[in-house]
Design a protein around this motif. Structure first.
Motif, PDB file in Angstrom:
ATOM      1  N   VAL A 120       0.842  -1.204   0.000  1.00 21.36           N
ATOM      2  CA  VAL A 120       0.000   0.000   0.000  1.00 21.36           C
ATOM      3  C   VAL A 120       0.873   1.247   0.000  1.00 21.36           C
ATOM      4  O   VAL A 120       0.662   2.184  -0.780  1.00 21.36           O
ATOM      5  N   ILE A 121       1.899   1.270   0.863  1.00 21.99           N
ATOM      6  CA  ILE A 121       2.812   2.408   0.946  1.00 21.99           C
ATOM      7  C   ILE A 121       3.727   2.441  -0.280  1.00 21.99           C
ATOM      8  O   ILE A 121       4.001   3.496  -0.846  1.00 21.99           O
ATOM      9  N   GLY A 122       4.167   1.255  -0.690  1.00 23.94           N
ATOM     10  CA  GLY A 122       5.112   1.166  -1.799  1.00 23.94           C
ATOM     11  C   GLY A 122       4.608   1.811  -3.076  1.00 23.94           C
ATOM     12  O   GLY A 122       5.384   2.332  -3.874  1.00 23.94           O
ATOM     13  N   LYS A 123       3.308   1.807  -3.277  1.00 22.20           N
ATOM     14  CA  LYS A 123       2.753   2.397  -4.490  1.00 22.20           C
ATOM     15  C   LYS A 123       2.763   3.916  -4.480  1.00 22.20           C
ATOM     16  O   LYS A 123       2.664   4.539  -5.529  1.00 22.20           O
ATOM     17  N   VAL A 124       2.822   4.518  -3.296  1.00 22.22           N
ATOM     18  CA  VAL A 124       2.663   5.973  -3.229  1.00 22.22           C
ATOM     19  C   VAL A 124       3.891   6.730  -2.728  1.00 22.22           C
ATOM     20  O   VAL A 124       3.905   7.958  -2.754  1.00 22.22           O
ATOM     21  N   ALA A 125       4.923   6.014  -2.246  1.00 25.37           N
ATOM     22  CA  ALA A 125       6.094   6.713  -1.708  1.00 25.37           C
ATOM     23  C   ALA A 125       7.378   6.214  -2.387  1.00 25.37           C
ATOM     24  O   ALA A 125       7.509   5.026  -2.645  1.00 25.37           O
ATOM     25  N   PRO A 126       8.323   7.130  -2.673  1.00 26.86           N
ATOM     26  CA  PRO A 126       9.548   6.755  -3.384  1.00 26.86           C
ATOM     27  C   PRO A 126      10.593   6.158  -2.436  1.00 26.86           C
ATOM     28  O   PRO A 126      11.682   6.694  -2.265  1.00 26.86           O
ATOM     29  N   VAL A 127      10.237   5.060  -1.794  1.00 28.53           N
ATOM     30  CA  VAL A 127      11.076   4.524  -0.720  1.00 28.53           C
ATOM     31  C   VAL A 127      11.231   3.014  -0.902  1.00 28.53           C
ATOM     32  O   VAL A 127      10.268   2.336  -1.268  1.00 28.53           O
ATOM     33  N   ASP A 128      12.434   2.502  -0.641  1.00 22.75           N
ATOM     34  CA  ASP A 128      12.655   1.062  -0.628  1.00 22.75           C
ATOM     35  C   ASP A 128      12.096   0.505   0.678  1.00 22.75           C
ATOM     36  O   ASP A 128      12.612   0.794   1.750  1.00 22.75           O
ATOM     37  N   LEU A 129      11.014  -0.259   0.564  1.00 23.59           N
ATOM     38  CA  LEU A 129      10.322  -0.727   1.775  1.00 23.59           C
ATOM     39  C   LEU A 129      10.638  -2.182   2.115  1.00 23.59           C
ATOM     40  O   LEU A 129       9.995  -2.752   2.990  1.00 23.59           O
ATOM     41  N   SER A 130      11.610  -2.775   1.447  1.00 27.36           N
ATOM     42  CA  SER A 130      11.923  -4.163   1.772  1.00 27.36           C
ATOM     43  C   SER A 130      12.306  -4.238   3.251  1.00 27.36           C
ATOM     44  O   SER A 130      12.961  -3.332   3.769  1.00 27.36           O
ATOM     45  N   PRO A 131      11.872  -5.309   3.947  1.00 22.65           N
ATOM     46  CA  PRO A 131      12.142  -5.396   5.386  1.00 22.65           C
ATOM     47  C   PRO A 131      13.626  -5.251   5.715  1.00 22.65           C
ATOM     48  O   PRO A 131      13.980  -4.760   6.787  1.00 22.65           O
ATOM     49  N   ALA A 132      14.507  -5.630   4.787  1.00 24.77           N
ATOM     50  CA  ALA A 132      15.941  -5.492   5.049  1.00 24.77           C
ATOM     51  C   ALA A 132      16.360  -4.026   5.028  1.00 24.77           C
ATOM     52  O   ALA A 132      17.141  -3.567   5.863  1.00 24.77           O
ATOM     53  N   ALA A 133      15.825  -3.255   4.069  1.00 24.11           N
ATOM     54  CA  ALA A 133      16.212  -1.845   3.946  1.00 24.11           C
ATOM     55  C   ALA A 133      15.445  -0.955   4.911  1.00 24.11           C
ATOM     56  O   ALA A 133      15.922   0.104   5.302  1.00 24.11           O
ATOM     57  N   ARG A 140      10.540   7.097   8.455  1.00 27.15           N
ATOM     58  CA  ARG A 140      10.982   7.724   7.206  1.00 27.15           C
ATOM     59  C   ARG A 140      10.054   8.884   6.918  1.00 27.15           C
ATOM     60  O   ARG A 140       8.832   8.711   6.845  1.00 27.15           O
ATOM     61  N   ARG A 141      10.652  10.063   6.773  1.00 23.75           N
ATOM     62  CA  ARG A 141       9.863  11.225   6.336  1.00 23.75           C
ATOM     63  C   ARG A 141      10.020  11.317   4.831  1.00 23.75           C
ATOM     64  O   ARG A 141      11.122  11.335   4.320  1.00 23.75           O
ATOM     65  N   THR A 142       8.926  11.395   4.146  1.00 23.63           N
ATOM     66  CA  THR A 142       8.982  11.422   2.692  1.00 23.63           C
ATOM     67  C   THR A 142       7.674  12.024   2.178  1.00 23.63           C
ATOM     68  O   THR A 142       7.040  12.810   2.887  1.00 23.63           O
ATOM     69  N   ARG A 143       7.291  11.650   0.979  1.00 27.59           N
ATOM     70  CA  ARG A 143       6.005  12.114   0.489  1.00 27.59           C
ATOM     71  C   ARG A 143       5.152  10.885   0.169  1.00 27.59           C
ATOM     72  O   ARG A 143       5.667   9.821  -0.164  1.00 27.59           O
ATOM     73  N   ALA A 144       3.836  11.046   0.278  1.00 22.95           N
ATOM     74  CA  ALA A 144       2.900  10.024  -0.168  1.00 22.95           C
ATOM     75  C   ALA A 144       2.144  10.664  -1.321  1.00 22.95           C
ATOM     76  O   ALA A 144       1.349  11.587  -1.097  1.00 22.95           O
ATOM     77  N   ALA A 145       2.434  10.213  -2.549  1.00 24.94           N
ATOM     78  CA  ALA A 145       1.927  10.864  -3.748  1.00 24.94           C
ATOM     79  C   ALA A 145       2.267  12.361  -3.686  1.00 24.94           C
ATOM     80  O   ALA A 145       3.433  12.715  -3.759  1.00 24.94           O
ATOM     81  N   GLN A 146       1.291  13.233  -3.443  1.00 29.00           N
ATOM     82  CA  GLN A 146       1.589  14.660  -3.553  1.00 29.00           C
ATOM     83  C   GLN A 146       1.752  15.394  -2.231  1.00 29.00           C
ATOM     84  O   GLN A 146       1.895  16.621  -2.227  1.00 29.00           O
ATOM     85  N   GLY A 169      -8.114  13.964   4.326  1.00 33.20           N
ATOM     86  CA  GLY A 169      -9.086  13.415   3.388  1.00 33.20           C
ATOM     87  C   GLY A 169      -8.406  12.857   2.153  1.00 33.20           C
ATOM     88  O   GLY A 169      -8.693  11.750   1.696  1.00 33.20           O
ATOM     89  N   TYR A 170      -7.451  13.626   1.629  1.00 39.20           N
ATOM     90  CA  TYR A 170      -6.679  13.182   0.463  1.00 39.20           C
ATOM     91  C   TYR A 170      -5.934  11.896   0.803  1.00 39.20           C
ATOM     92  O   TYR A 170      -5.923  10.936   0.018  1.00 39.20           O
ATOM     93  N   MET A 171      -5.299  11.873   1.976  1.00 39.20           N
ATOM     94  CA  MET A 171      -4.492  10.715   2.369  1.00 39.20           C
ATOM     95  C   MET A 171      -5.353   9.462   2.508  1.00 39.20           C
ATOM     96  O   MET A 171      -4.972   8.380   2.058  1.00 39.20           O
ATOM     97  N   PHE A 172      -6.520   9.622   3.118  1.00 39.92           N
ATOM     98  CA  PHE A 172      -7.406   8.459   3.298  1.00 39.92           C
ATOM     99  C   PHE A 172      -7.843   7.905   1.940  1.00 39.92           C
ATOM    100  O   PHE A 172      -7.806   6.692   1.701  1.00 39.92           O
ATOM    101  N   ASP A 173      -8.226   8.795   1.040  1.00 42.17           N
ATOM    102  CA  ASP A 173      -8.641   8.361  -0.298  1.00 42.17           C
ATOM    103  C   ASP A 173      -7.485   7.681  -1.036  1.00 42.17           C
ATOM    104  O   ASP A 173      -7.661   6.670  -1.701  1.00 42.17           O
TER     105      ASP A 173
END
Lengths: 189, 106
Positions: A120-133, A140-146, A169-173
């Motif tokens: 779910v997070i992987g689709k919207v944030a530019p972050v390597d979410l593998s459990p190892a990384a 992690r502070r980053t962006r979720a889509a916009q 509201g945007y985040m929930f959607d």
């Protein structure tokens, strides 16, 4: 205080992972010199934890201390105690250069739970979410889509995400859409 | 896509998480300086083809400004370093010279 309600009043949605708005949570921005002895002892005294290492989140019961930048911590406490905690911090750090602000009502918190929540997070944030990384116990502070967001994994099936209340509201959607049934990528196993 | 490592939070951040702040290591001329110096500071920039030092802000992350050395042609990144410095650190210079033997600090 009057009637207080969180941004989406605990809205939930169910896809391949469950998205829930977590309700009110006390959050305090605390800035200062992490190497300062008084700063360290104050965090220890009030939050019961050490100063977290780079990108680390430390827990103590229902309280959390998260590393936000080399001079900023995010303290999470029960919503009702946030003001008292700020008072205690300000009193303890009176003669030390610092900043402590109750930002609880400027924020919204979401929880995404389920085996495939990393997708779910992987689709919207530019972050390597593998459990190892990105192991449990890191933030992690980053962006979720916009919009800006910060998230940390509570355990292997739960992630908590913090964003500004104004974009709740945007985040929930966004998260609901990302968790649409049948759209799991299965990239993070 | 440019990927830079933030020297403050250690995160490997890609371009969309960062904000470019233009050329690094400028000397600031402010009130009391000559018009020529101020013009140079305010408006005139090197438009380098090759090795370039830039300011970047980890705006969606820890919010800190840092510096990066990269090649504007190949987008190769030689390294990133903290902003609390007036000139590129030695290890960055060494890394650049290892890859670009003919390059020299201006």
């Amino acid at each position: 205080m009057g009637f207080e309600v969180s941004a989406l009043d605990g809205a939930t949605s169910n896809g391949f992972a469950k998205v829930s708005e977590m309700g009110l949570r006390g959050m305090i921005t605390l800035r200062g010199d992490f190497a300062d002895r008084k700063f360290k002892s104050t965090v220890k005294k009030i939050m019961g934890t050490a100063i977290p290492a780079q990108r680390q989140v430390l827990s103590n019961g229902d309280m959390r201390v998260a590393w936000m930048s080399p001079d900023e911590l995010l303290l999470m406490v029960p919503h009702a105690t946030a003001d008292d905690t700020v008072d205690a911090l300000s009193k303890s750090l009176k003669s030390t250069h610092h900043l402590a602000v109750n930002v609880s009502d400027a924020r919204a918190v979401f929880q995404i739970s389920g085996e495939k929540m990393r997708d779910v997070i992987g689709k919207v944030a530019p972050v390597d979410l593998s459990p190892a990384a990105f192991p449990v116990g890191q933030i992690r502070r980053t962006r979720a889509a916009q919009v800006p967001a910060a998230f940390y994994f509570v355990d292997d099936t739960t992630v908590e995400l913090i964003c500004f209340r104004s974009v709740a509201g945007y985040m929930f959607d966004l998260l609901t859409r990302s968790a649409t049934k049948g759209s799991d990528v299965g990239f993070y196993r | 896509m440019l990927t830079l490592t933030c020297p403050y939070c250690g995160v490997t951040a890609e371009e969309t998480e960062l904000t470019n702040g233009g050329e690094a290591h400028l000397k600031r001329f402010t009130s009391g300086s000559s018009d020529d110096d101020f013009e140079t500071y305010m408006f005139l920039r090197d438009n380098v083809k090759g090795v370039h030092f830039e300011r970047w802000r980890h705006s969606y992350g820890c919010g800190k400004w840092f510096h990066a050395a990269r090649d504007t042609v190949t987008l190769e990144v030689f390294g990133t370093y903290r902003a609390q410095t007036l000139e590129p650190p030695k290890d960055i210079i060494t890394a650049i010279i290892a890859k670009r033997p003919n390059w020299s600090v201006l």
